[in-house]
Design an enzyme around this catalytic site. Structure first.
Site, PDB file in Angstrom:
ATOM      1  N   GLU A  34       2.260  75.880  -6.198  1.00  0.00           N
ATOM      2  CA  GLU A  34       3.084  76.085  -7.389  1.00  0.00           C
ATOM      3  C   GLU A  34       4.522  76.314  -6.955  1.00  0.00           C
ATOM      4  O   GLU A  34       4.799  77.245  -6.186  1.00  0.00           O
ATOM      5  CB  GLU A  34       2.572  77.275  -8.192  1.00  0.00           C
ATOM      6  CG  GLU A  34       3.468  77.709  -9.348  1.00  0.00           C
ATOM      7  CD  GLU A  34       3.827  76.570 -10.297  1.00  0.00           C
ATOM      8  OE1 GLU A  34       5.047  76.403 -10.570  1.00  0.00           O
ATOM      9  OE2 GLU A  34       2.920  75.846 -10.754  1.00  0.00           O
ATOM     10  N   ARG A 108       0.391  81.032 -24.218  1.00  0.00           N
ATOM     11  CA  ARG A 108       0.168  80.311 -22.967  1.00  0.00           C
ATOM     12  C   ARG A 108       0.208  81.251 -21.767  1.00  0.00           C
ATOM     13  O   ARG A 108      -0.608  81.123 -20.839  1.00  0.00           O
ATOM     14  CB  ARG A 108       1.226  79.216 -22.798  1.00  0.00           C
ATOM     15  CG  ARG A 108       1.027  78.364 -21.547  1.00  0.00           C
ATOM     16  CD  ARG A 108       2.162  77.363 -21.360  1.00  0.00           C
ATOM     17  NE  ARG A 108       1.917  76.491 -20.239  1.00  0.00           N
ATOM     18  CZ  ARG A 108       2.149  76.802 -18.971  1.00  0.00           C
ATOM     19  NH1 ARG A 108       2.635  78.007 -18.666  1.00  0.00           N
ATOM     20  NH2 ARG A 108       1.898  75.952 -17.998  1.00  0.00           N
ATOM     21  N   TYR A 220       0.739  80.820 -36.245  1.00  0.00           N
ATOM     22  CA  TYR A 220      -0.551  81.494 -36.074  1.00  0.00           C
ATOM     23  C   TYR A 220      -0.368  82.737 -35.205  1.00  0.00           C
ATOM     24  O   TYR A 220       0.607  82.849 -34.446  1.00  0.00           O
ATOM     25  CB  TYR A 220      -1.601  80.562 -35.464  1.00  0.00           C
ATOM     26  CG  TYR A 220      -1.198  79.839 -34.205  1.00  0.00           C
ATOM     27  CD1 TYR A 220      -1.277  80.431 -32.957  1.00  0.00           C
ATOM     28  CD2 TYR A 220      -0.746  78.515 -34.278  1.00  0.00           C
ATOM     29  CE1 TYR A 220      -0.927  79.747 -31.807  1.00  0.00           C
ATOM     30  CE2 TYR A 220      -0.393  77.819 -33.141  1.00  0.00           C
ATOM     31  CZ  TYR A 220      -0.484  78.440 -31.898  1.00  0.00           C
ATOM     32  OH  TYR A 220      -0.129  77.759 -30.770  1.00  0.00           O
ATOM     33  N   ASP A 299      -1.175  66.954 -18.343  1.00  0.00           N
ATOM     34  CA  ASP A 299       0.079  66.319 -18.770  1.00  0.00           C
ATOM     35  C   ASP A 299       0.617  65.323 -17.755  1.00  0.00           C
ATOM     36  O   ASP A 299       1.371  64.416 -18.113  1.00  0.00           O
ATOM     37  CB  ASP A 299       1.151  67.384 -19.036  1.00  0.00           C
ATOM     38  CG  ASP A 299       0.978  68.075 -20.373  1.00  0.00           C
ATOM     39  OD1 ASP A 299       0.072  67.676 -21.134  1.00  0.00           O
ATOM     40  OD2 ASP A 299       1.741  69.015 -20.662  1.00  0.00           O
TER      41      ASP A 299
END
Length: 400
Positions: A34, A108, A220, A299
Site C-alpha cells: 500500500e 468506507r 443513509y 476498480d
C-alpha cells in the site's frame, strides 16, 4: 520447480484487503503493498448488499462490523417532481431472513478498519504501508515483484501478483497501458453530517434515493447511525489533476434549488458543512482481467458508476471468486496459476458487465425530467415494493 506460496497484492483498499483474507484462508502467505503511509480516513459511505456482506460474514468479520455498520430498515425511493416518497422497499430483518445475511451501510473507513484489524491478527498476511509497486518480472520460481519504500527498493518472490490498486492502477498500466479511465461527465458531491442536526424523521434508518431532473441525491446512516452520509450527483466538467477536490456548498444548493427540489431534500444538503467533489470515472467495458500470473481486481479492472451501489460489492465478489480458483493445488506451477487467473476473469466478466450496464441505465432513469419523470414515477408506484425488491434478486442472491 515448485512456486512459492506467496501472493503479492498491490493495494489495501476494500478489494485488496478482502482478497488478502480470502487467499490467506486458502493457505497462501500474502504480502499487501500500500503506497499510503497509513490507511487514511477517507471516502464516504458504502452500501453492502447481501451478495457482498455474505463474503464478509464467511470471512468472520461480523463481530468487527456489527458496531460500525447500520442495517437499514428500508430503501425509500423519492421523487423531486412528486415532492416525496414514491415507494418504500423493506430491508432490515425481513431482507436479512430472505438472504441469510444482512444488508449493511457503512463508512468506507470503518469497513477498511475492520478488514485491516482482521489482517493484523492473521499470521500469514504482511501489510506493508508506504510501499509502492514498481515492477514485475518473470522468475524461474514465479514472479519477482519490485516495490519501493522511501529510497529503499525491495523485491518479493511470488507465485502471483494481484492488482487491486484502484481506478488509476499502476499494475493495469504495466499490463495494459492502452486501457485508460474515462470521465463520465458526472460529479459526485460527498459529505456527512451529524444525525442530531436534523429532525428525527429525517434520519430514520433507511436509504433515501431522491431522483430529479438531471441530478439525484442519496442519503443513509453510517457510524452506527450517528452520522448521515449524503451524495449528490450532478453533471459537470473536470479539467484538473486527480479526481477529488473540495466543493463549494453554495454550488450544491444552487443545483438543488427550490421549487425544483422540495424542502426535505434541501434541508439535508444545507446541513452538510464540508463537501468534496469526486469526478466519476469508469474503466471501459472489456478491460482484460489477467495476463499470465498477474490479475486485476475491483476498480482496477471494472471501476463503474455508483448508481447500482455495487462498486465495493463487485470487488468483494472478485476476491471470493479469485480465492476459489487460485487454490494451493492450482498454484503448483506457472501454467496452473495463469490458467486459474484466466478462469477467474472469464467467470467474473459477464456478471460485472451486466452490473456496469445496470448502473449506467439506472443513472439515466434517476435523471429523467418532464413527462419522462412522470412516467417513471407512475411505473415505480405500479410495481410496488415487493416487485421492485425482486428486481434486485439477481444481484443480491449471488453466492461465492
Amino acid at each position: 520447480m515448485a512456486l512459492p506460496r506467496t501472493i503479492v497484492i498491490a493495494g489495501a483498499g476494500i478489494g485488496g484487503l478482502t482478497a488478502a483474507l480470502a487467499l490467506a484462508a486458502c493457505g497462501f502467505r500474502i504480502v499487501v503493498l500500500e503506497k499510503a503511509e497509513r490507511l487514511e480516513d477517507v471516502g464516504a459511505g458504502l452500501q453492502l448488499s447481501p451478495n457482498a456482506s455474505r463474503v464478509l460474514v464467511e470471512l468472520g468479520l461480523t463481530e468487527r462490523l456489527k458496531l460500525r455498520a447500520v442495517v437499514p430498515d428500508a430503501v425509500s425511493i423519492m421523487s423531486a417532481r412528486a415532492g416525496g416518497e414514491l415507494l418504500r422497499m423493506p430491508l432490515g430483518e425481513p431482507a436479512a431472513h430472505r438472504a441469510g445475511v444482512p444488508y449493511w451501510v457503512v463508512h468506507r473507513a470503518d469497513l477498511q478498519s475492520a478488514l485491516a484489524g482482521a489482517i493484523a491478527d492473521h499470521p500469514d498476511i504482511d501489510l506493508k504501508l508506504g510501499a509502492t509497486f514498481e515492477d514485475v518480472a518473470p522468475h524461474a520460481r514465479g514472479l519477482t515483484v519490485v516495490h519501493r519504500s522511501g529510497t529503499i527498493r525491495r523485491s518479493d518472490l511470488a507465485s502471483a501478483l494481484i492488482g487491486a490498486d484502484g481506478i488509476w492502477s499502476t499494475v493495469r498500466q504495466h499490463l495494459f497501458p492502452e486501457v485508460q479511465p474515462r470521465f463520465s461527465g458526472l460529479i459526485a458531491w460527498r459529505g456527512t453530517l451529524d444525525a442530531t442536526q436534523l429532525p428525527k424523521e429525517y434520519t430514520a434508518r433507511r436509504v433515501q434515493l431522491w431522483m430529479g431532473s438531471n441530478a439525484h441525491l442519496v442519503a443513509y446512516p453510517i457510524a452506527g447511525g450517528r452520522q448521515l452520509n449524503v451524495v449528490a450527483v450532478l453533471p459537470g466538467t473536470w479539467n484538473r489533476p486527480g479526481w477529488s477536490t473540495p466543493g463549494d456548498p453554495l454550488e450544491v444548493m444552487e443545483a438543488f434549488a427550490a421549487p425544483r427540489w422540495p424542502p426535505t431534500a434541501r434541508m439535508m444538503l444545507a446541513a452538510v458543512d464540508s463537501w468534496r467533489k469526486w469526478a466519476l470515472f469508469a474503466v471501459p467495458d472489456g478491460c482484460p482481467w489477467s495476463e499470465g500470473q498477474v490479475a486485476l481486481l475491483g476498480d482496477a479492472v471494472h471501476a463503474m458508476l455508483p448508481f447500482a451501489a455495487q462498486g465495493a460489492g463487485m470487488a468483494i465478489e472478485d476476491a471470493a471468486v479469485l480465492a476459489r480458483h487460485l487454490s494451493i493445488e492450482a498454484a503448483e506451477d506457472a501454467a496452473g496459476v495463469a490458467a486459474a487467473l484466466k478462469q477467474y476473469g472469464l467467470i467474473r466478466q459477464a456478471r460485472v458487465r451486466k452490473v456496469q450496464r445496470t448502473a449506467r441505465q439506472q443513472g439515466r432513469i434517476y435523471h429523467l425530467g418532464g413527462p419522462f419523470a412522470l412516467a417513471r414515477d407512475l411505473a415505480i408506484r405500479a410495481l410496488g415494493p415487493d416487485r421492485m425488491l425482486a428486481r434486485q434478486d439477481w444481484i443480491y442472491g449471488w453466492r461465492p
